[in-house]
Design a protein around this motif. Structure first.
Motif, PDB file in Angstrom:
ATOM      1  N   LEU A   1     -64.593  66.773 -67.710  1.00 39.66           N
ATOM      2  CA  LEU A   1     -65.800  67.662 -66.997  1.00 39.66           C
ATOM      3  C   LEU A   1     -66.960  67.412 -67.872  1.00 39.66           C
ATOM      4  O   LEU A   1     -66.931  67.599 -69.160  1.00 39.66           O
ATOM      5  CB  LEU A   1     -65.018  69.009 -67.237  1.00 39.66           C
ATOM      6  CG  LEU A   1     -64.533  69.652 -66.080  1.00 39.66           C
ATOM      7  CD1 LEU A   1     -63.863  71.179 -66.409  1.00 39.66           C
ATOM      8  CD2 LEU A   1     -65.460  69.673 -64.772  1.00 39.66           C
TER       9      LEU A   1
ATOM     10  N   GLY B   1     -66.311  65.133 -63.543  1.00 40.69           N
ATOM     11  CA  GLY B   1     -66.549  65.979 -62.580  1.00 40.69           C
ATOM     12  C   GLY B   1     -67.747  66.621 -63.328  1.00 40.69           C
ATOM     13  O   GLY B   1     -67.832  66.735 -64.485  1.00 40.69           O
TER      14      GLY B   1
ATOM     15  N   MET C   1     -67.168  66.184 -58.102  1.00 34.04           N
ATOM     16  CA  MET C   1     -66.342  65.038 -58.556  1.00 34.04           C
ATOM     17  C   MET C   1     -66.774  63.814 -58.245  1.00 34.04           C
ATOM     18  O   MET C   1     -67.390  63.512 -57.274  1.00 34.04           O
ATOM     19  CB  MET C   1     -64.908  65.523 -58.321  1.00 34.04           C
ATOM     20  CG  MET C   1     -64.586  66.958 -58.851  1.00 34.04           C
ATOM     21  SD  MET C   1     -62.937  67.308 -58.562  1.00 34.04           S
ATOM     22  CE  MET C   1     -62.431  66.626 -56.926  1.00 34.04           C
TER      23      MET C   1
ATOM     24  N   THR D   1     -63.984  71.941 -60.346  1.00 34.22           N
ATOM     25  CA  THR D   1     -65.080  71.962 -61.210  1.00 34.22           C
ATOM     26  C   THR D   1     -65.710  73.558 -61.122  1.00 34.22           C
ATOM     27  O   THR D   1     -66.829  73.696 -62.200  1.00 34.22           O
ATOM     28  CB  THR D   1     -66.099  70.781 -60.724  1.00 34.22           C
ATOM     29  OG1 THR D   1     -66.558  71.291 -59.198  1.00 34.22           O
ATOM     30  CG2 THR D   1     -65.720  69.519 -60.880  1.00 34.22           C
TER      31      THR D   1
END
Length: 236
Positions: free
Chosen positions: A5, A42, A48, A141
């Motif tokens: 992330l 993402g 993503m 996300t």
């Protein structure tokens, strides 16, 4: 970590990101990645895609990023969770996030110990850590919203009616009620009590607001187990 992330502060420009600390350690120690490898990435609250490692050292990692895939759909579910003890809170936040719940309300109850509300794990930063772990696990996300409601009666009487209007209201309770519904399609609000469950007064107040009792059978489950079992049964 099934998804790396990224946040806006990681981006050098539109297509390149730079990472360190926890994510770098995971890429080095778990993925054992090398320059040129491609990772699933993402953007928090965004799309993503993939990130190609263009530089990797013990201190920093740079990625060439392409984000073109939307995150998975969220569940149309709000969860009211009587504040559990810190260890259970961490696991419950991760599980709910991984399952796709995007609104979590941590509420008070007679059986919630007052000291739980003083836990450092309720700080915004600590809560966010658990949400990030849940998103990474599920390849999602979109960050859930977490709300703290420290007073049961004002919340249930003043704010909950609007929250549950037009939705299916369910309160998980080991005594009475119907078996947990399966594969519902519409929006719902699910209330899960503390260890030992909601007291009768609290269940009555929730029922007056439009909730109905449900159960998972004769077994008494831990909070984080009940959370996963009920949400998974409600939404296939």
């Amino acid at each position: 970590m099934n998804l790396l992330l990224l946040e806006q502060q990681h981006f050098i420009d539109e297509w390149h990101a730079e990472l360190g600390q926890r994510q770098l350690r995971h890429v080095l120690d778990v993925h054992q990645a090398s320059e040129g490898d491609v990772l699933r990435v993402g953007l928090v609250n965004g799309n993503m895609g993939k990130g190609k490692i263009t530089h990797l050292s013990s201190e920093i990692m740079r990625l060439e990023v392409e984000l073109n895939t939307p995150p998975p759909p969220a569940l149309p579910l709000t969860v009211l969770l009587a504040l559990p003890r810190p260890k259970m809170l961490k696991r419950s936040l991760q599980h709910l996030t991984a399952l796709g719940v995007k609104k979590i309300i941590l509420m008070n109850s007679y059986r919630v110990e007052k000291s739980f509300w003083q836990s450092p794990w309720l700080s915004p930063g600590k809560v966010r850590e658990q949400l990030i772990l849940g998103l990474e696990q599920a390849r999602d996300t979109i960050m859930p919203e977490v709300i703290l409601e420290k007073r049961f009666k004002p919340f249930v009487e003043d704010r909950l009616p609007a929250l549950v209007a037009g939705k299916l209201g369910l309160v998980a309770h080991p005594l009475g009620g119907e078996s947990c519904p399966h594969q519902i399609s519409g929006p719902a609000v699910l209330a899960i009590g503390p260890e030992g469950g909601f007291i009768d007064y609290e269940v009555d107040k929730l029922e007056q607001t439009g909730f109905q009792r449900i159960h998972l059978g004769p077994r008494i489950l831990r909070v984080e187990t009940a959370v996963t079992a009920i949400v998974s049964k409600l939404y296939d």
